[in-house]
Enzyme design. Structure first.
Site, PDB file in Angstrom:
ATOM      1  N   ARG A 160      -2.726  -5.968  -7.978  1.00 57.57           N
ATOM      2  CA  ARG A 160      -1.668  -6.979  -7.945  1.00 57.57           C
ATOM      3  C   ARG A 160      -1.820  -7.987  -9.074  1.00 57.57           C
ATOM      4  NH1 ARG A 160      -2.995  -8.689  -2.098  1.00 57.57           N
ATOM      5  NH2 ARG A 160      -4.972  -8.299  -3.150  1.00 57.57           N
TER       6      ARG A 160
ATOM      7  N   HIS B 177       0.840  -1.208   0.000  1.00 56.23           N
ATOM      8  CA  HIS B 177       0.000   0.000   0.000  1.00 56.23           C
ATOM      9  C   HIS B 177       0.874   1.257   0.000  1.00 56.23           C
ATOM     10  CE1 HIS B 177      -2.962  -2.649   2.443  1.00 56.23           C
ATOM     11  NE2 HIS B 177      -3.492  -2.507   1.243  1.00 56.23           N
TER      12      HIS B 177
END
Ligand code: PNS
Length: 162
Positions: free
Chosen positions: A93, A20
């Site tokens: 991702r 993050h």
């Protein structure tokens, strides 16, 4: 050079990870003015409550002093409307992230015209998942290569036996 624009990086951040943090750092490089919104996904059961997740994000992002961190209560689209934010930035991702992010992006766009920018996670972060990290934390595993120390300290003080 940054595009001069205020953007929102929203997420559950349960807990915030180096993945993050990397997306947020890159959003600052791209857009200059980044607000991190810590929200609730009604489908998820959280390890850390909203206040704790906000505090963890604040401490984890102390090296990026221009970044503001706030809780998001209610709809993301309403939150962005109230702050005149037109763009959200999220990390991606793999393919399974994309399916869900696309649904959210379409919904947020139809609710308030919000645009979503999806940044591919850096290759060294693609395997980091807060869900997996919570499981490892619960069983006492070492997650220090994935989260800042404050996450581990907060977990230990929240869940340590008296
Ligand atoms: O990191 P996450 O768990 O994918 O973050 C999800 C979050 C909190 C950003 C999302 O659930 C959200 O925006 N929640 C606020 C409520 C809302 O607007 N839900 C509908 C989004 S289409």
């Amino acid at each position: 050079m940054a595009l001069p624009m205020r953007v929102l990086c929203p997420g559950s951040f349960d807990p915030i990870t180096f993945g993050h943090m990397d997306v947020i750092r890159r959003a600052v490089e791209l857009f200059g003015d980044v607000l991190v919104g810590v929200g609730n996904n009604g489908q998820k059961k959280y390890m850390f409550d909203l206040e704790e997740r906000v505090e963890l994000a604040r401490q984890a992002l102390v090296a990026l002093p221009s970044v503001q961190i706030e809780p998001i209560e209610g709809l993301l689209a309403d939150y962005c409307d109230s702050r005149d934010i037109r763009v959200v930035v999220k990390g991606l991702r793999f393919g399974s992230d994309f399916d869900f992010e696309l649904q959210m992006a379409h919904m947020n766009n139809s609710l308030s015209g919000l645009e979503t920018v999806l940044l591919p996670a850096a290759v060294e972060h693609v395997t980091i998942s807060s869900t997996v990290l919570r499981e490892v934390l619960r069983y006492g595993g070492d997650v220090s290569q994935y989260v800042p120390p404050v996450v581990i300290e907060t977990f230990n003080s929240k869940f340590s036996q008296p």
